[in-house]
Scaffold this active site. Structure first.
Site, PDB file in Angstrom:
ATOM      1  N   CYS A 179       0.818  -1.209   0.000  1.00 40.00           N
ATOM      2  CA  CYS A 179       0.000   0.000   0.000  1.00 40.00           C
ATOM      3  C   CYS A 179       0.858   1.269   0.000  1.00 40.00           C
ATOM      4  O   CYS A 179       1.369   1.646  -1.040  1.00 40.00           O
ATOM      5  CB  CYS A 179      -1.010  -0.045   1.140  1.00 40.00           C
ATOM      6  SG  CYS A 179      -2.433   0.996   0.792  1.00 40.00           S
ATOM      7  N   HIS A 225      -3.562  -4.965   0.242  1.00 46.86           N
ATOM      8  CA  HIS A 225      -2.948  -5.544   1.441  1.00 46.86           C
ATOM      9  C   HIS A 225      -3.053  -7.066   1.395  1.00 46.86           C
ATOM     10  O   HIS A 225      -4.071  -7.623   1.830  1.00 46.86           O
ATOM     11  CB  HIS A 225      -3.686  -5.048   2.694  1.00 46.86           C
ATOM     12  CG  HIS A 225      -3.462  -3.609   2.988  1.00 46.86           C
ATOM     13  ND1 HIS A 225      -2.511  -3.169   3.875  1.00 46.86           N
ATOM     14  CD2 HIS A 225      -4.081  -2.504   2.522  1.00 46.86           C
ATOM     15  CE1 HIS A 225      -2.539  -1.857   3.935  1.00 46.86           C
ATOM     16  NE2 HIS A 225      -3.491  -1.423   3.136  1.00 46.86           N
ATOM     17  N   GLU A 251      -1.749  -9.211   3.224  1.00 48.64           N
ATOM     18  CA  GLU A 251      -1.731  -9.833   4.559  1.00 48.64           C
ATOM     19  C   GLU A 251      -3.130 -10.150   5.089  1.00 48.64           C
ATOM     20  O   GLU A 251      -3.284 -11.057   5.908  1.00 48.64           O
ATOM     21  CB  GLU A 251      -0.964  -8.948   5.561  1.00 48.64           C
ATOM     22  CG  GLU A 251      -1.626  -7.641   5.991  1.00 48.64           C
ATOM     23  CD  GLU A 251      -1.353  -6.467   5.051  1.00 48.64           C
ATOM     24  OE1 GLU A 251      -1.060  -6.694   3.857  1.00 48.64           O
ATOM     25  OE2 GLU A 251      -1.457  -5.307   5.513  1.00 48.64           O
TER      26      GLU A 251
HETATM   27  N1  GLN Z   1      -1.785   6.721   2.764  1.00 55.53           N
HETATM   28  C1  GLN Z   1      -1.935   5.974   1.567  1.00 55.53           C
HETATM   29  C2  GLN Z   1      -3.290   6.189   0.920  1.00 55.53           C
HETATM   30  O1  GLN Z   1      -4.192   6.666   1.533  1.00 55.53           O
HETATM   31  C3  GLN Z   1      -1.682   4.510   1.811  1.00 55.53           C
HETATM   32  C4  GLN Z   1      -2.701   3.862   2.684  1.00 55.53           C
HETATM   33  C5  GLN Z   1      -2.241   2.562   3.253  1.00 55.53           C
HETATM   34  O2  GLN Z   1      -1.054   2.254   3.271  1.00 55.53           O
HETATM   35  N2  GLN Z   1      -3.157   1.775   3.787  1.00 55.53           N
HETATM   36  O3  GLN Z   1      -3.484   5.853  -0.222  1.00 55.53           O
END
Ligand code: GLN
Length: 529
Positions: free
Chosen positions: A378, A503, A505
């Site tokens: 992410c 994600h 995970e």
């Molecule tokens: N801050 C980033 C976004 O909002 C990544 C979010 C995250 O890592 N869950 O896109």
């Protein structure tokens, strides 16, 4: 009609009630019962999405986009089921419904009260989730500790549930702590006695007591708890500290916990088939290839803020006879000059905001240049794009989340986020389909062209820079179905450099490791040799 198991906690929080709940669900599923699970969080937030992971642990994301308590992650992993946002009830959600009904006029003429209106709302919610899931048994964990002001309406609601559903349809499991006084080495039962007394004052008598303690309970301790707490002594289950959480179901099963539960619920006893699970536990405990993985994050002081990643390491390591040693690195310390040394792999997890971002970018650069296996998740994916943009394309670039007026906004806000003012529950959330390009590393890991993974982000790769990035060797090997959003990146020249906007995970399970984690741990083991 579904039956219910209610798990409460006494004495202290953090006793591993979520693992006990997960283990009970796992065992009953293993015996062929269809299971669902509900977590009740007595706080006022409508969901966990707006809470700081440093205070409360990770925000877990479900297929339907629910941002929920990390215990739902434990339920999904142990029970191998997919839950939805309604499986997490909070005080905020309950009150919001009741207040909406009051405004609509549903209670016209009535005084709206905690009993019966709030408690009815809670019971209706529990019954609806249990019924819609088609489960034989619904396990309900009540967060917090008996005696907290906040959990009172929930305990009152499950007391009523017992009355209405009948005594062979609801079973109460109470988890407590049996401390050992160092001086005398004696197991102390008084805190357990007090918390059961408190529970009984509310009108709930536990059927089973699970006592957490550093070592197994002595026979005399069990008997004392039995006598003072009014449960049979073989329904006092000992839950000593274990090396690996996946051992907990085995330990509970050995002491006959499911025998008690099933007989109380008038359900037939069935044998458990635990061989596969036992093998998995052995593999988790005895992996021979030690690998050191750097976790470059912001909340590194609290392991719970990355719990799903740590579990995904275990699932993946078990497959390649490895054991992961996590080296926690505060991203800000890299900015101050801290070196990343002596690690076999580097992971940059999800995150928000400016603090530590430059340190994470440096960690990514280090992994890329030194050919150290890298997994970015992410924010880690977004910063890998920024790193490539800066150091390979030579652009003065950043994410507009960090630098709104940067010359080259290589990561920018999703179009649907323009004008979003309310921050709760408004990111791109949950399971989304992704198309994988054939012949890529991602394709060899997933072994298929269409996958579903869970998301939680507001920003994404700016489409204007894709050609330039790909022209310089970066490959976007996974793309969202809309063909605009980049989902996976990789570097073919590197032994293992992969990052995802989603994600992975959140979908990793024992015996079914997430492909990107499997590849990462495997590459880290190979890097070591
Ligand atoms: N801050 C980033 C976004 O909002 C990544 C979010 C995250 O890592 N869950 O896109």
């Amino acid at each position: 009609m579904p039956k219910y198991i209610v798990v409460t906690g006494g004495v202290l929080s953090g006793l591993g009630k979520g693992i006990v709940t997960s283990s009970i669900g796992f065992l009953l599923k293993n015996k062929g019962y269809k299971i669902t699970a509900i977590k009740i969080d007595p706080y006022l937030n409508c969901d966990a999405g707006t809470m700081n992971p440093f205070q409360h642990g990770e925000v877990f994301v479900l297929d339907d986009g629910g941002e929920v308590d990390l215990d739902l992650g434990n339920y999904e992993r142990f029970m191998d089921i997919n839950l939805g946002r309604d499986n997490n009830i909070t005080t905020g959600k309950v009150y919001r419904n009741v207040i909406e009904k009051e405004r609509r006029g549903d209670y016209l003429g009535k005084t709206v009260q905690i009993v019966p209106h709030i408690t009815n709302e809670i019971k209706d919610w529990i019954r609806r989730v249990a019924k819609e899931s088609g489960a034989d048994i619904c396990v309900i964990e009540i967060g917090g500790t008996v005696g907290d002001i906040e959990s009172m309406p929930f305990l009152e609601a499950v007391r009523q549930l017992y009355l209405e559903e009948g005594s062979d349809n609801v079973v109460f499991v109470h988890t407590t702590l049996v401390p050992i006084l160092k001086v005398v080495g004696e197991q102390k039962t008084k805190p357990t006695q007090h918390s059961v007394k408190e529970l009984r004052a509310i009108g709930i008598s536990p059927d089973i007591i699970v006592a957490r303690s550093p070592v197994p309970l002595d026979k005399s301790t069990r008997e004392k708890i039995s006598l003072f707490c009014n449960v049979p002594s073989d329904a006092v289950i000992s839950s000593p500290d274990v090396e690996c959480i996946y051992e907990v179901p085995l330990m509970l099963q050995e002491q006959g916990i499911t025998k008690h539960i099933l007989s109380k619920l008038s359900l037939p006893y069935r044998e458990a088939k635990l061989e596969e699970w036992k093998k998995f536990v052995e593999k988790v405990k005895n992996g021979r290839n030690r690998v050191r993985i750097a976790m470059v994050g912001k909340y590194t002081a609290l392991g719970d803020s990355y719990i799903s990643i740590l579990e995904a390491f275990r699932h993946a390591a078990a497959e390649v006879d490895a054991k992961v040693e996590v080296v926690w690195i505060e991203a800000e310390e890299i900015e101050e000059g801290k070196k990343i040394e002596d690690v076999d792999g580097i992971l940059v997890p999800g995150g928000f905001g400016e603090r530590g971002a430059e340190g994470k970018i440096r960690a990514i650069e280090f992994a890329r240049e030194n050919k150290i296996p890298f997994l970015g998740i992410c924010f880690g994916f977004q910063l890998a794009v920024v790193e490539y943009g800066r150091n390979v394309l030579g652009l003065e670039c950043h994410s507009t989340e960090i630098k709104p007026n940067v010359k080259h906004p290589i990561i920018t806000i999703l179009p649907e986020q323009y004008g979003v003012e309310q921050l709760g529950g408004t990111m791109r959330l949950g399971s989304q389909p992704i198309t994988i390009k054939e012949g890529t590393l991602a394709h060899s890991l997933y072994g298929k062209k269409k996958i579903y993974e869970r998301h939680r982000h507001r920003y994404e790769v700016n489409p204007e820079y894709i050609d330039e990035l790909e022209g310089k060797g970066l490959i976007f090997s996974g793309i969202a179905e809309d063909r605009i959003r980049m989902e996976i990146l990789e570097l073919p020249e590197h032994p293992y450099f992969i990052a995802s906007q989603f994600h992975p995970e959140f979908k990793s399970r024992p015996l079914k490791p997430a492909p990107l984690f499997y590849g990462f741990i495997k590459a880290s083991v190979e890097n070591k040799r």
